[in-house]
Design a protein around this motif. Structure first.
Motif, PDB file in Angstrom:
ATOM      1  N   LEU A  45      -3.146   5.295   6.156  1.00  0.00           N
ATOM      2  CA  LEU A  45      -2.044   4.372   5.956  1.00  0.00           C
ATOM      3  C   LEU A  45      -1.463   3.873   7.269  1.00  0.00           C
ATOM      4  N   GLU A  74     -10.706   7.931   1.800  1.00  0.00           N
ATOM      5  CA  GLU A  74      -9.367   7.817   1.236  1.00  0.00           C
ATOM      6  C   GLU A  74      -8.516   9.047   1.514  1.00  0.00           C
ATOM      7  N   ARG A 133      -6.209   2.892  -1.018  1.00  0.00           N
ATOM      8  CA  ARG A 133      -4.992   3.132  -0.241  1.00  0.00           C
ATOM      9  C   ARG A 133      -4.747   2.071   0.823  1.00  0.00           C
ATOM     10  N   ASP A 191       0.820  -1.207   0.000  1.00  0.00           N
ATOM     11  CA  ASP A 191       0.000   0.000   0.000  1.00  0.00           C
ATOM     12  C   ASP A 191       0.855   1.259   0.000  1.00  0.00           C
TER      13      ASP A 191
END
Length: 436
Positions: free
Chosen positions: A207, A201, A343, A72
């Motif tokens: 992340l 996102e 993501r 990712d």
């Protein structure tokens, strides 16, 4: 880039990446082809051979989520390239091993590196193909991986116990695949736009490990997919790979060779079933009906195999049918792909894969414990002993049927076209308008 050219590029990207999965399955079962030679050369016991073999699976499962996070963050192309170079190093280390500890270290390195294989392939499929065709592409990737396991048995047999040469050659093959991925694979088409379905996102924390796992853990569909895939994976690993031949030998003691051939039909059916179920899901635009139908058919096939008297020919046909219906497990990747943003897509698929793998170490000890009890009370294992040992697996398969109805999936933006145009859509790139 024209539609036809882009379509061939997508096929080249995913086809090249799927060679990683082909090699992974070949490596996973490779020690089983050289057990006598390994025991003689390394002076190890059968228990130590089991530890050498399981070192790959254990590290592979543990490293799934870290591999997903890396993909990712930096993309599949270079993650798979570096991983394959690590596989090469692991194969080299194993081929030079003169102690069982060194062999275990080599297998562990292979498992760590192989964790990026299936996750990277699914990540690329999600980027290069529209949501409507993802189930089919996922099924084809799974089929290629299974063919690697089957081809490994055939190819490695030709080495006649020369395990050092075999692993050295597989290391060279890993390096060749790494070079091919560096040249031919790209993470996404330049014009692709990723749809964000349920997760934000734009969230800067998307992340982060804790945030990503927290979002996934709160999605009921994710857990349903993990349970569904885990049960079918446990069926393959616990029944097909472990107890099917002993059970059938009790039913047909005079036909040991035919029993082995009948068991192999499960895997043949599985190799056919994964792309077939993917095609059905792509044509209908929905995963749920195929998941439900697959669960029902697998449960019925299990019930027939365990409790209905059949001729050996009829039993072989049902075993093939069971493998065919089990191919529906590949659709869980598509169901999860549709509920997460791009993501964290690789992390979601990696976590799903890790949870699915847990089914095997959970069910195998349970079935073994039930068989131990039967052996202690009866002095021998009969047909009824195996039926009782496989009952928990059948119960979980039945439980997965109503759970599938709870999946609330979104229909792809563009429904699939007629079956006779399927190959045109996939290869020639006519589907590209829907992701421009």
């Amino acid at each position: 880039m024209t539609g036809k050219r882009a379509g061939w590029r997508a096929a080249l990207v995913c086809g090249t990446a799927s060679l990683f999965c082909f090699l992974q399955f070949m490596l996973q079962g490779a020690p089983g082809m050289f057990v006598p030679a390994l025991m003689a050369d390394l002076s190890v016991s059968p228990a130590q051979i089991g530890f050498i073999s399981s070192a790959f699976v254990c590290t592979y499962m543990i490293c799934q989520v870290p591999a997903g996070l890396v993909i990712d963050r930096w993309g599949a192309r270079w993650a798979m390239f570096v991983s394959l170079l690590a596989v090469t190093l692991g194969c080299l280390l194993f081929s030079l091993a003169d102690t069982w500890q060194m062999a275990v270290l080599g297998r562990m390195l292979m498992g760590v590196a192989a964790a990026a294989g299936i996750t990277g392939c699914m990540y690329l499929a999600g980027n290069w193909y529209p949501a409507a065709w993802f189930p089919l592409i996922a099924g084809i990737i799974e089929m290629v991986a299974m063919l690697g396991g089957g081809a490994g048995s055939v190819v490695l047999e030709t080495y006649d116990g020369q395990w050092r040469s075999a692993f050295l050659d597989m290391g060279v093959l890993a390096a060749v695949i790494a070079i091919a991925i560096a040249f031919f694979v790209r993470d996404r088409p330049s014009f692709a736009k990723d749809a964000d379905l349920n997760l934000d996102e734009s969230d800067p924390q998307a992340l982060g490990l804790v945030d990503t796992l927290g979002k996934l853990m709160h999605l009921p569909v994710f857990w349903i997919c993990a349970f569904y895939g885990g049960v079918i994976y446990a069926l393959i690993s616990s029944f097909a790979q472990l107890w099917c031949i002993p059970y059938l030998n009790n039913l047909y003691p005079e036909c040991p060779r035919e029993v082995a051939e009948g068991t192999a039909l499960i895997f043949l059916g599985l190799a056919v079933g994964t792309p077939l179920c993917g095609m059905m899901a792509s044509l209908t635009g929905k995963n749920k009906p195929v998941l439900v139908g697959g669960a029902v058919l697998v449960a019925v096939a299990m019930w027939v195999v365990m409790y209905q008297p059949l001729s050996l020919l009829g039993m072989s046909a049902i075993l093939f049918f069971m493998g065919l219906a089990s191919g529906s497990y590949a659709l869980v990747y598509g169901a999860v792909r549709n509920i997460v943003c791009c993501r964290i897509r690789a992390t979601a698929i990696a976590l799903l894969n890790a949870l699915m793998l847990i089914g095997s170490p959970l069910f195998q000890p349970v079935s073994g414990w039930l068989l131990d009890r039967a052996l202690a009370s009866q002095g021998a294992l009969d047909v009824a002993s195996y039926q009782a040992a496989m009952l928990p697996l059948l119960v979980c398969m039945l439980l997965s049927i109503p759970l599938c109805f709870l999946i609330n999936e979104q229909r792809p933006k563009r429904p699939a076209r007629r079956l006779r145009h399927a190959h045109v859509w996939i290869v020639r790139g006519k589907w590209l308008n829907c992701i421009r």
